[in-house]
Write a protein that holds these residues in place. Structure first.
Motif, PDB file in Angstrom:
ATOM      1  N   ALA A  31       0.824  -1.208   0.000  1.00  0.00           N
ATOM      2  CA  ALA A  31       0.000   0.000   0.000  1.00  0.00           C
ATOM      3  C   ALA A  31       0.860   1.260   0.000  1.00  0.00           C
ATOM      4  CB  ALA A  31      -0.934  -0.009   1.212  1.00  0.00           C
ATOM      5  N   LEU A  32       1.892   1.292   0.838  1.00  0.00           N
ATOM      6  CA  LEU A  32       2.776   2.464   0.886  1.00  0.00           C
ATOM      7  C   LEU A  32       3.552   2.621  -0.417  1.00  0.00           C
ATOM      8  CD1 LEU A  32       4.158   2.193   4.543  1.00  0.00           C
ATOM      9  CD2 LEU A  32       2.386   3.732   3.679  1.00  0.00           C
ATOM     10  N   THR A  33       3.967   1.502  -0.996  1.00  0.00           N
ATOM     11  CA  THR A  33       4.671   1.568  -2.284  1.00  0.00           C
ATOM     12  C   THR A  33       3.771   2.150  -3.361  1.00  0.00           C
ATOM     13  OG1 THR A  33       5.973  -0.380  -1.664  1.00  0.00           O
ATOM     14  CG2 THR A  33       5.950   0.228  -3.988  1.00  0.00           C
ATOM     15  N   PHE A  34       2.492   1.745  -3.363  1.00  0.00           N
ATOM     16  CA  PHE A  34       1.532   2.262  -4.334  1.00  0.00           C
ATOM     17  C   PHE A  34       1.348   3.763  -4.164  1.00  0.00           C
ATOM     18  CE2 PHE A  34      -3.032   3.313  -5.017  1.00  0.00           C
ATOM     19  CZ  PHE A  34      -3.025   3.272  -6.403  1.00  0.00           C
ATOM     20  N   ILE A  35       1.242   4.235  -2.901  1.00  0.00           N
ATOM     21  CA  ILE A  35       1.063   5.662  -2.646  1.00  0.00           C
ATOM     22  C   ILE A  35       2.262   6.467  -3.151  1.00  0.00           C
ATOM     23  CG2 ILE A  35       0.891   7.403  -0.822  1.00  0.00           C
ATOM     24  CD1 ILE A  35      -0.696   5.365   0.814  1.00  0.00           C
ATOM     25  N   LEU A  36       3.470   5.957  -2.947  1.00  0.00           N
ATOM     26  CA  LEU A  36       4.672   6.668  -3.394  1.00  0.00           C
ATOM     27  C   LEU A  36       4.881   6.565  -4.900  1.00  0.00           C
ATOM     28  CD1 LEU A  36       7.218   5.701  -0.577  1.00  0.00           C
ATOM     29  CD2 LEU A  36       6.090   7.907  -0.911  1.00  0.00           C
TER      30      LEU A  36
ATOM     31  N   VAL B 252       2.662   6.520  -7.321  1.00  0.00           N
ATOM     32  CA  VAL B 252       1.756   7.331  -8.145  1.00  0.00           C
ATOM     33  C   VAL B 252       2.363   8.675  -8.514  1.00  0.00           C
ATOM     34  CG1 VAL B 252      -0.462   8.540  -8.171  1.00  0.00           C
ATOM     35  CG2 VAL B 252      -0.340   6.174  -7.372  1.00  0.00           C
ATOM     36  N   PRO B 253       2.873   9.486  -7.572  1.00  0.00           N
ATOM     37  CA  PRO B 253       3.461  10.775  -7.978  1.00  0.00           C
ATOM     38  C   PRO B 253       4.720  10.647  -8.824  1.00  0.00           C
ATOM     39  CG  PRO B 253       3.839  10.386  -5.639  1.00  0.00           C
ATOM     40  CD  PRO B 253       2.869   9.356  -6.090  1.00  0.00           C
ATOM     41  N   PHE B 254       5.427   9.504  -8.716  1.00  0.00           N
ATOM     42  CA  PHE B 254       6.609   9.283  -9.541  1.00  0.00           C
ATOM     43  C   PHE B 254       6.252   8.663 -10.890  1.00  0.00           C
ATOM     44  CE2 PHE B 254       8.653   9.704  -5.413  1.00  0.00           C
ATOM     45  CZ  PHE B 254       9.802  10.395  -5.730  1.00  0.00           C
TER      46      PHE B 254
ATOM     47  N   TRP C 279      11.306   1.345   3.459  1.00  0.00           N
ATOM     48  CA  TRP C 279      11.452   0.230   2.515  1.00  0.00           C
ATOM     49  C   TRP C 279      10.731   0.532   1.205  1.00  0.00           C
ATOM     50  CZ3 TRP C 279       9.858  -5.519   3.832  1.00  0.00           C
ATOM     51  CH2 TRP C 279      10.555  -6.375   2.978  1.00  0.00           C
ATOM     52  N   ALA C 280       9.566   1.169   1.281  1.00  0.00           N
ATOM     53  CA  ALA C 280       8.832   1.544   0.073  1.00  0.00           C
ATOM     54  C   ALA C 280       9.627   2.558  -0.752  1.00  0.00           C
ATOM     55  CB  ALA C 280       7.460   2.114   0.449  1.00  0.00           C
ATOM     56  N   ILE C 281      10.279   3.510  -0.068  1.00  0.00           N
ATOM     57  CA  ILE C 281      11.134   4.471  -0.770  1.00  0.00           C
ATOM     58  C   ILE C 281      12.265   3.736  -1.483  1.00  0.00           C
ATOM     59  CG2 ILE C 281      12.734   6.405  -0.448  1.00  0.00           C
ATOM     60  CD1 ILE C 281      10.983   7.318   1.881  1.00  0.00           C
ATOM     61  N   TRP C 282      12.802   2.700  -0.832  1.00  0.00           N
ATOM     62  CA  TRP C 282      13.865   1.901  -1.449  1.00  0.00           C
ATOM     63  C   TRP C 282      13.375   1.242  -2.732  1.00  0.00           C
ATOM     64  CZ3 TRP C 282      14.167  -3.634  -1.769  1.00  0.00           C
ATOM     65  CH2 TRP C 282      15.396  -4.107  -2.241  1.00  0.00           C
ATOM     66  N   PHE C 283      12.126   0.780  -2.757  1.00  0.00           N
ATOM     67  CA  PHE C 283      11.568   0.187  -3.969  1.00  0.00           C
ATOM     68  C   PHE C 283      11.554   1.188  -5.119  1.00  0.00           C
ATOM     69  CE2 PHE C 283       8.841  -3.466  -2.063  1.00  0.00           C
ATOM     70  CZ  PHE C 283       9.987  -4.233  -1.983  1.00  0.00           C
ATOM     71  N   ILE C 284      11.198   2.438  -4.821  1.00  0.00           N
ATOM     72  CA  ILE C 284      11.163   3.474  -5.863  1.00  0.00           C
ATOM     73  C   ILE C 284      12.568   3.723  -6.403  1.00  0.00           C
ATOM     74  CG2 ILE C 284      10.535   5.858  -6.370  1.00  0.00           C
ATOM     75  CD1 ILE C 284       8.177   4.022  -5.745  1.00  0.00           C
TER      76      ILE C 284
ATOM     77  N   GLU D 221       3.412   0.735 -17.947  1.00  0.00           N
ATOM     78  CA  GLU D 221       4.069  -0.472 -18.429  1.00  0.00           C
ATOM     79  C   GLU D 221       5.358  -0.126 -19.184  1.00  0.00           C
ATOM     80  OE1 GLU D 221       2.085  -3.203 -16.672  1.00  0.00           O
ATOM     81  OE2 GLU D 221       3.324  -3.853 -18.337  1.00  0.00           O
ATOM     82  N   LEU D 222       5.331   0.989 -19.936  1.00  0.00           N
ATOM     83  CA  LEU D 222       6.520   1.398 -20.681  1.00  0.00           C
ATOM     84  C   LEU D 222       7.649   1.759 -19.729  1.00  0.00           C
ATOM     85  CD1 LEU D 222       7.819   2.081 -23.390  1.00  0.00           C
ATOM     86  CD2 LEU D 222       6.867   4.382 -23.208  1.00  0.00           C
ATOM     87  N   LEU D 223       7.310   2.437 -18.608  1.00  0.00           N
ATOM     88  CA  LEU D 223       8.318   2.788 -17.614  1.00  0.00           C
ATOM     89  C   LEU D 223       8.946   1.563 -16.997  1.00  0.00           C
ATOM     90  CD1 LEU D 223       6.681   5.787 -15.727  1.00  0.00           C
ATOM     91  CD2 LEU D 223       8.647   5.852 -17.248  1.00  0.00           C
TER      92      LEU D 223
END
Length: 373
Positions: free
Chosen positions: A109-114, A116-118, A196-201, A355-357
């Motif tokens: 959920a936190l990864t999804f929130i972060l 979206v703006p990126f 950890w979610a920031i690390w995923f980004i 998907e392209l990203l």
């Protein structure tokens, strides 16, 4: 069928390994071991274990190191290893393994929130998939808040088959054992999961130009060893705090580094390559169930109404988010197979852009060229 069963078995082993890490780490800290020292040893052991894999498997294929890649690896070590693990283990010391594992399920959920703006994820609120992701995210956060701030009465008391070693450890070190703080502990675990979610980004960006996961992981662990060692020395001036006696401290640190970091990364990477990240994410609630059972049976941890209700909401919200992601992937595959004839509206364009990203469309294009060749 054989490949599906092997992937399933590997992911179950990974979750059992993480469950063991939580139990052993809690016992080590109950023995008086500082979480800062524990994390520093974990990073050192993880570096020693994963470095040979990075050298032998990627010595001929690793891309050239640049300043941008180095900065991304440095940020990855800071958010994904140092802050994530320091905050998690301090939170674990101030809570219980069950609560820590439950709150870790906020990660999707936190990864999804972060994301979206990126522009790494699209919302698509007009589609069922987008609605499922938004609702699932809200339910996950609500479950985390309920688990963190509501205790309630006990549903089940301590088990009569508890681990005598854990019982003796608590009595022997009663003066050193840290008392649980049911506000500070969950809060730190949530911040750890956000890190950890920031690390995923960061990893999503870095993976586009540096496709050497073992090398980057070894460098992340090495940098984190220095960072965690520095933090540990500031927090613990007394050299006796760095002692690995009693034996549970050495076992826990070695296990966390070898199994919780190095082995788990290799196994999950293998599964992601064959089954995709969605398949791997689905198994995360299994960790909560395993830890809850083991903590109740071995550590005499009581199960409360707030813990059970909050955990259930987090798991339901998690599967809602994953269902939405799976529905989006199926829709994308359908529109791709029909040459884009089913693209309708701005939401589908956003989905194709996402998907392209992620590089999926590029991979499909390359595969088509090989077929034509």
């Amino acid at each position: 069928m054989e490949g599906d069963f092997l992937a399933f078995l590997i992911m179950v082993i990974v979750q059992v390994g993480y469950a063991g890490m939580n139990i052993l780490s809690k016992l080590a800290m109950d023995s008086g071991m500082s979480p800062y020292v524990h994390v520093a040893y974990r990073q050192i052991f993880a570096t020693v274990v994963i470095a040979p894999f990075a050298y032998f498997l990627e010595r001929k294929t690793r891309p050239k190191m640049t300043r941008i890649i180095f900065c991304q690896i440095l940020l990855s070590s800071l958010f994904g290893a140092t802050l994530n693990q320091v905050l998690y283990f301090v939170g674990l010391r101030n809570s219980t393994p069950t609560i820590a594992c439950a709150l870790s399920n906020l990660l999707p959920a936190l990864t999804f929130i972060l994301a979206v703006p990126f522009r790494l994820e699209s919302v698509g609120i007009r589609r069922k998939a987008g609605q499922a992701k938004v609702v699932g995210t809200v339910v996950c956060v609500g479950g985390a808040m309920l688990l963190s701030f509501y205790h309630g009465s006990a549903l089940m008391g301590g088990s009569s088959i508890h681990w005598k070693y854990a019982d003796n450890m608590g009595k022997t070190n009663s003066a050193e054992t840290h008392k649980n703080n049911f506000f500070l502990g969950p809060f730190l675990v949530i911040v750890s999961t956000l890190s950890w979610a920031i690390w995923f980004i960061i990893q999503a960006r870095m993976g586009e130009s540096y496709s050497a996961p073992y090398t980057s992981s070894a460098l992340i662990c090495l940098m984190s060893s220095v960072q965690c060692g520095f933090i540990g020395l500031i927090a613990e001036h007394n050299l006796s705090a760095w002692s690995l006696s009693p034996i549970i401290r050495a076992v826990s640190s070695l296990y966390a580094g070898a199994v919780g970091s190095a082995l788990a990364f290799c196994l999950m990477s293998w599964c992601i390559q064959r089954k995709g990240p969605l398949y791997v994410s689905v198994f995360s609630p299994l960790l909560l169930v395993i830890v809850a059972v083991l903590s109740w049976a071995l550590l005499e941890e009581k199960l409360y109404i707030g813990t059970a209700a909050g955990s259930a909401l987090i798991v339901l919200g998690l599967y809602a988010v994953l269902w939405g992601k799976n529905r989006e992937a199926e829709t994308t595959n359908t529109t791709g197979d029909e040459g884009g004839e089913k693209l309708e509206g701005k939401g589908d364009v956003e989905m194709q852009f996402s998907e392209l990203l992620n590089g999926n469309l590029q991979i499909k294009s390359q595969a088509t060229k090989w077929d034509e060749y």
